[in-house]
Enzyme design. Sequence first.
Site, PDB file in Angstrom:
ATOM      1  CE  LYS A   1      41.975  48.648  30.694  1.00  0.00           C
ATOM      2  NZ  LYS A   1      40.983  49.446  30.058  1.00  0.00           N
TER       3      LYS A   1
ATOM      4  CB  CYS B   1      38.763  47.895  32.881  1.00  0.00           C
ATOM      5  SG  CYS B   1      37.684  49.005  31.785  1.00  0.00           S
TER       6      CYS B   1
ATOM      7  CG  ASP C   1      40.755  50.842  33.685  1.00  0.00           C
ATOM      8  OD1 ASP C   1      42.368  50.809  33.440  1.00  0.00           O
ATOM      9  OD2 ASP C   1      40.254  50.877  32.788  1.00  0.00           O
TER      10      ASP C   1
HETATM   11  C1  VGL Z   1      35.770  51.286  32.070  1.00  0.00           C
HETATM   12  C2  VGL Z   1      33.910  52.251  30.818  1.00  0.00           C
HETATM   13  C3  VGL Z   1      34.139  52.683  29.746  1.00  0.00           C
HETATM   14  C4  VGL Z   1      36.447  50.988  33.108  1.00  0.00           C
HETATM   15  C5  VGL Z   1      36.963  52.111  30.807  1.00  0.00           C
HETATM   16  O1  VGL Z   1      37.470  51.202  33.351  1.00  0.00           O
HETATM   17  O2  VGL Z   1      36.228  49.641  33.653  1.00  0.00           O
HETATM   18  N1  VGL Z   1      34.434  51.029  31.503  1.00  0.00           N
HETATM   19  N2  VGL Z   1      36.134  52.267  29.835  1.00  0.00           N
END
Ligand code: VGL
Length: 202
Positions: free
Chosen positions: A108, A153, A10
Amino acid sequence: MPNEALIVVDMQNDFCEGGTLAVPGANAIVPLVNRLIGRYDNVILTQDWHPAGHASFASSWKDAEPYGTVQFPYGPQTLWPDHCVQGTVGAAFHPGLDTTKAQMIVRKGFHTGIDSYSAFRENDRMTRTGLDGYLKARGFTRLVFCGLAFDYCVSWSAIDARQAGFNVGVVLDATASIDVDGSRKRKLTELRQAGINLSETP
Ligand code: VGL
Ligand code: ZN
């Protein structure tokens, strides 16, 4: 190492400086992540990829605030500011991230009613992304994680990877944490207990 893959979690604009869910220190890890990418033969990226109006967004609920918790059919779910909406600049990879070598990009969080911290199993803990099957089909036995956010994540993905039978490491200085209510410290303990190897960039 042919049996080893780097999974970069991410590294997207919304989690970086100026993003809607900016993780403190996110921009500073970009060079470290790029250096790691340079050292691995097999690189996989994950991408948080929510439809507008996703159930994990506080804005989708009446009288809800970001970072609050609500009960979802699958259990308690933290609510977030709108982030990583499909096709937006916020959902794109940080422009400084070296994505050239990526062999696979796993998206995702695209089911409207289910959040997904882990790159393997969504927050209902039942819906699978398919990454496990892909990695096993490729013959990987060891996975190394870096990216954002360590306490969400990255750690959820690392723990699921361990449960799926992989040898797992996390490169801590190539991650950054949201750190809601001491979540970073809790996750460090959890990862150690799961037998995940914690290291720093070489
Ligand atoms: C994430 C919160 C919501 C992350 C993704 O990538 O850690 N955290 N969506
Ligand atoms: Zn998200």
